[in-house]
Write a protein that holds these residues in place. Structure first.
Motif, PDB file in Angstrom:
ATOM      1  N   ASN A 507       7.062   0.015 -10.753  1.00  0.00           N
ATOM      2  CA  ASN A 507       7.017   1.145 -11.675  1.00  0.00           C
ATOM      3  C   ASN A 507       5.917   2.097 -11.222  1.00  0.00           C
ATOM      4  OD1 ASN A 507       6.761   2.946 -13.830  1.00  0.00           O
ATOM      5  ND2 ASN A 507       7.218   1.386 -15.354  1.00  0.00           N
ATOM      6  N   TYR A 508       6.322   3.260 -10.724  1.00  0.00           N
ATOM      7  CA  TYR A 508       5.353   4.222 -10.205  1.00  0.00           C
ATOM      8  C   TYR A 508       4.446   4.787 -11.292  1.00  0.00           C
ATOM      9  CZ  TYR A 508       7.496   4.254  -5.590  1.00  0.00           C
ATOM     10  OH  TYR A 508       7.940   3.892  -4.343  1.00  0.00           O
ATOM     11  N   SER A 509       4.783   4.550 -12.556  1.00  0.00           N
ATOM     12  CA  SER A 509       3.938   5.021 -13.647  1.00  0.00           C
ATOM     13  C   SER A 509       2.824   4.037 -13.986  1.00  0.00           C
ATOM     14  CB  SER A 509       4.787   5.274 -14.902  1.00  0.00           C
ATOM     15  OG  SER A 509       5.685   6.332 -14.685  1.00  0.00           O
ATOM     16  N   ASN A 510       2.798   2.914 -13.301  1.00  0.00           N
ATOM     17  CA  ASN A 510       1.783   1.893 -13.568  1.00  0.00           C
ATOM     18  C   ASN A 510       0.775   1.775 -12.431  1.00  0.00           C
ATOM     19  OD1 ASN A 510       2.860   1.226 -16.028  1.00  0.00           O
ATOM     20  ND2 ASN A 510       4.089  -0.471 -15.244  1.00  0.00           N
ATOM     21  N   ARG A 534      -0.908   9.930 -11.224  1.00  0.00           N
ATOM     22  CA  ARG A 534       0.155  10.638 -11.945  1.00  0.00           C
ATOM     23  C   ARG A 534       1.462  10.486 -11.168  1.00  0.00           C
ATOM     24  NH1 ARG A 534       0.678  14.594 -15.824  1.00  0.00           N
ATOM     25  NH2 ARG A 534       2.509  15.927 -15.631  1.00  0.00           N
ATOM     26  N   ASN A 535       2.515  10.086 -11.865  1.00  0.00           N
ATOM     27  CA  ASN A 535       3.807   9.800 -11.239  1.00  0.00           C
ATOM     28  C   ASN A 535       4.665  11.052 -11.167  1.00  0.00           C
ATOM     29  OD1 ASN A 535       6.184   8.748 -10.309  1.00  0.00           O
ATOM     30  ND2 ASN A 535       6.725   7.712 -12.220  1.00  0.00           N
ATOM     31  N   ARG A 542      12.498   5.568 -13.294  1.00  0.00           N
ATOM     32  CA  ARG A 542      11.050   5.422 -13.419  1.00  0.00           C
ATOM     33  C   ARG A 542      10.565   6.234 -14.617  1.00  0.00           C
ATOM     34  NH1 ARG A 542      10.738   1.070 -10.267  1.00  0.00           N
ATOM     35  NH2 ARG A 542      11.336   1.478  -8.117  1.00  0.00           N
ATOM     36  N   VAL A 544       7.876   8.353 -16.399  1.00  0.00           N
ATOM     37  CA  VAL A 544       6.802   9.178 -15.858  1.00  0.00           C
ATOM     38  C   VAL A 544       5.723   9.391 -16.911  1.00  0.00           C
ATOM     39  CG1 VAL A 544       8.374  10.347 -14.294  1.00  0.00           C
ATOM     40  CG2 VAL A 544       7.930  11.332 -16.539  1.00  0.00           C
ATOM     41  N   TYR A 545       4.601   9.879 -16.438  1.00  0.00           N
ATOM     42  CA  TYR A 545       3.529  10.240 -17.344  1.00  0.00           C
ATOM     43  C   TYR A 545       3.968  11.360 -18.275  1.00  0.00           C
ATOM     44  CZ  TYR A 545      -0.319   7.661 -15.187  1.00  0.00           C
ATOM     45  OH  TYR A 545      -1.157   6.694 -14.747  1.00  0.00           O
ATOM     46  N   GLN A 606      -0.991   3.887 -23.217  1.00  0.00           N
ATOM     47  CA  GLN A 606       0.230   3.229 -22.759  1.00  0.00           C
ATOM     48  C   GLN A 606       0.869   2.510 -23.943  1.00  0.00           C
ATOM     49  OE1 GLN A 606      -0.112   0.749 -19.310  1.00  0.00           O
ATOM     50  NE2 GLN A 606       1.984  -0.012 -19.452  1.00  0.00           N
ATOM     51  N   LYS A 610       5.730   3.322 -21.462  1.00  0.00           N
ATOM     52  CA  LYS A 610       5.489   4.759 -21.494  1.00  0.00           C
ATOM     53  C   LYS A 610       3.987   5.036 -21.419  1.00  0.00           C
ATOM     54  CE  LYS A 610       6.174   8.888 -24.326  1.00  0.00           C
ATOM     55  NZ  LYS A 610       6.689   9.389 -25.636  1.00  0.00           N
TER      56      LYS A 610
END
Length: 621
Positions: A507-510, A534-535, A542, A544-545, A606, A610
């Motif tokens: 997960n690129y948001s993590n 920041r993604n 994925r 995103v922020y 978080q 999300k």
């Protein structure tokens, strides 16, 4: 044994302290056997000689090379206790005088301080084994063989004074004495040692020298490099001229010091004009006393590593775990690191997947090898291995916790900031991009490591029973050797743009970016910082922020957040250091910023998968 230790000590006097206890075997044995030596033998449970102990552990003496490697390996350990002699001298009545100081940068209870008076060379204890002289022979222990039991409070200096009539011992020459002191835990581990030669009473006005040194990033106080002058002569010392230089080919700096020292008294002087340019230990300073009381003095040249004064920058310690989903012993280490992370300890935690883990990479194995870790589970604190039990738990948890607690409140020579944001996925790539700014109290060259961390992974499950893994390293930039980074005129800059396509990001948001600065050799950690990423990856799967709504902004007292649901709330300063963290927040929340230093902060929330962030400014009205 002596044929191994004697040449080693001749080459490593600045690195090791050597004490030899003469034993009473066989029969009446050595004529220089003492009661203290017998107590030390019984303490270690030694039932035959020869025997050797290194920092409390058994030393396998096979040859000079292997023993030297063991000694140098021990010498790389972290040091949280400083020791030095203010006075080591003998008077006309042959009473030895010892004034010893202990600096407890790290606190610890129930520690024994042992002080041993030795003779550098003896010849009267010859017996039947063919040796005709003996070195570093222990003659007397002060106050006795049991030592002094002390409770050391962090950031405190302790003074211990002893006087003993050396005519009551086997002493052969009063001008051939040496004193060693060492701190030892209840479990036998040696924390620190120091030795010094005893000044003779019949010296004309003169001085003996020592240099007090501690690495910057484990100093809680301002301890500059300098010269310690101890008067060991028959008349007072009123002035000393010292010539010093940095490096063997450095330009000499001559400094005159005025002082009033009677016999046995000491003073400490620094060199404000002695420029080093060393962050830690990469330069050597050479001191020589050239005049005492205005008269020429042929003083011994003393060499020591140069210390850099601590700064106002906080040091964020680095704790690196090397674990594997296929190794049972990794479970205990992961549990320990996760508990520390949950408790919001002020420490940067990384976990490198090792052999047997689906997420391992060869670069992680090479990096671990550079730290002296060859398998999972493994653990390193600030670049140095920490001993684990066979089941992966800490071998000495109380001692380790004490070391960690001290590094958490120490100073550094560096600060790290990010200009703008750290992002991933710009321009349709998986590049991680960042512009990093560095400030340092010292212009020097450093090794820079940039590490992408995923807060939680689930797809690298193996055979050890764990279902999820936190703080997993997904990328190590550029590789196990780091990247050179120079600081000039107090400033440094590094622009990062590296792809992480070969990693296994779930997960690129993590993701977050951990920045680690080490010394020029790539061994000692000088500073760390962590920044959220920041993604911007264009992938509908994925999350995103999002943008977090906070008000007021700027704020001077409180920041209000609305309608949170079982959220994790974190606040980071501009250095990426987490200044606040709270889990399980629901409903409206009021963030108190009255105690924050004015500046820019990142608020991160978080909720499930999300993530939302906001930059806030704290001002004072």
């Amino acid at each position: 044994l002596n044929t191994v230790l004697n040449p080693l000590y001749a080459n490593l006097e600045d690195t090791m302290t050597l004490v030899k206890y003469q034993m009473n075997w066989p029969g009446n044995g050595d004529p220089y056997y003492t009661e203290e030596g017998g107590v030390r033998r019984m303490y270690y449970g030694i039932n035959s000689v020869p025997a050797a102990k290194l920092n409390g552990g058994t030393l396998n003496v096979t040859n000079v090379t292997s023993v030297q490697a063991s000694i140098l390996g021990e010498a790389r350990k972290k040091v949280y206790f400083g020791m030095w002699f203010d006075t080591v001298a003998i008077d006309a009545a042959q009473n030895v005088h010892v004034v010893l100081k202990v600096k407890a940068v790290g606190g610890m209870e129930n520690v024994r301080l042992h002080t041993a008076v030795m003779e550098r060379t003896t010849v009267d204890n010859v017996s039947s084994n063919g040796e005709t002289e003996f070195h570093n022979v222990m003659l007397k222990m002060l106050p006795d063989a049991e030592g002094a039991v002390v409770d050391l409070v962090a950031d405190s200096v302790y003074t211990f004074s002893y006087t003993y009539d050396m005519t009551k011992t086997h002493m052969e020459e009063f001008n051939d004495l040496r004193v060693a002191a060492f701190l030892q835990t209840a479990s036998g581990n040696v924390l620190q040692s120091v030795w010094g030669n005893v000044g003779s009473y019949d010296m004309a006005p003169g001085a003996t020298l020592a240099v007090d040194y501690m690495p910057t990033y484990i100093c809680a106080d301002d301890i500059p490099a300098g010269l310690k002058v101890v008067s060991a002569g028959g008349s007072p010392v009123t002035s000393v001229e010292v010539t010093a230089r940095v490096g063997a080919a450095g330009t000499p700096v001559v400094q005159d010091f005025d002082m009033e020292l009677n016999w046995g008294e000491s003073t400490y002087r620094v060199f404000p004009d002695l420029k080093t340019g060393a962050a830690k230990g990469s330069d050597t300073v050479y001191f020589r006393v050239t005049k005492v009381n205005g008269e020429p003095f042929d003083g011994q040249e003393v060499r020591r590593a140069v210390n850099v004064q601590p700064t106002q920058y906080a040091f964020s310690p680095l704790l690196e775990g090397f674990t594997s989903a296929a190794v049972a012993g990794s479970v205990a280490l992961n549990q320990y690191l996760d508990a520390m992370d949950e408790a919001d300890e002020d420490v940067t935690i990384l976990k490198f997947p090792m052999k047997g883990d689906k997420y391992t990479r060869t670069v992680y194995t090479r990096y671990a090898a550079k730290l002296g870790i060859d398998a999972a589970p493994g653990l390193a604190l600030n670049g140095y291995p920490i001993r684990l039990s066979a089941k992966g738990a800490l071998a000495e948890e109380d001692y380790f916790s004490g070391l960690l607690a001290q590094t958490q409140k120490n100073n550094s020579i560096l600060s790290i900031e990010v200009d703008g944001e750290v992002t991933v996925g710009a321009n349709g790539t998986t590049n991680v991009t960042a512009k990093l700014d560095f400030e340092s109290a010292v212009d020097n060259s450093y090794r820079l490591y940039m590490i992408v961390v995923e807060s939680e992974t689930k797809l690298n499950v193996g055979s050890n029973g764990e279902k999820q893994f936190k703080r997993v390293v997904q990328a190590l930039f550029p590789d196990e050797n780091g990247n050179g980074m120079a600081v000039r005129d107090g400033k440094g800059l590094y622009v990062l743009s590296r792809a992480i396509m070969s990693s296994k990001v779930e997960n690129y948001s993590n993701l977050s970016l951990v920045v680690v600065v080490k010394d020029a050799t790539g061994s000692e950690v000088l500073q760390t910082a962590e920044f959220p990423i920041r993604n911007n990856v264009a992938n509908e799967d994925r999350l995103v922020y999002g943008t977090l709504d906070v008000y007021p902004n700027p704020a001077s007292e409180y920041v209000y957040l609305k309608a949170l649901e079982n959220a994790t709330l974190d606040v980071f300063d501009v250095n990426g250091v987490k200044v606040f963290g709270l889990k399980g927040v629901s409903g409206d929340y009021t963030l108190d910023v009255q105690g924050y230093t004015p500046g820019v902060y990142v608020v991160r929330v978080q909720e499930a998968d999300k993530v939302a962030t906001a930059r806030i400014s704290v001002v004072r009205q």
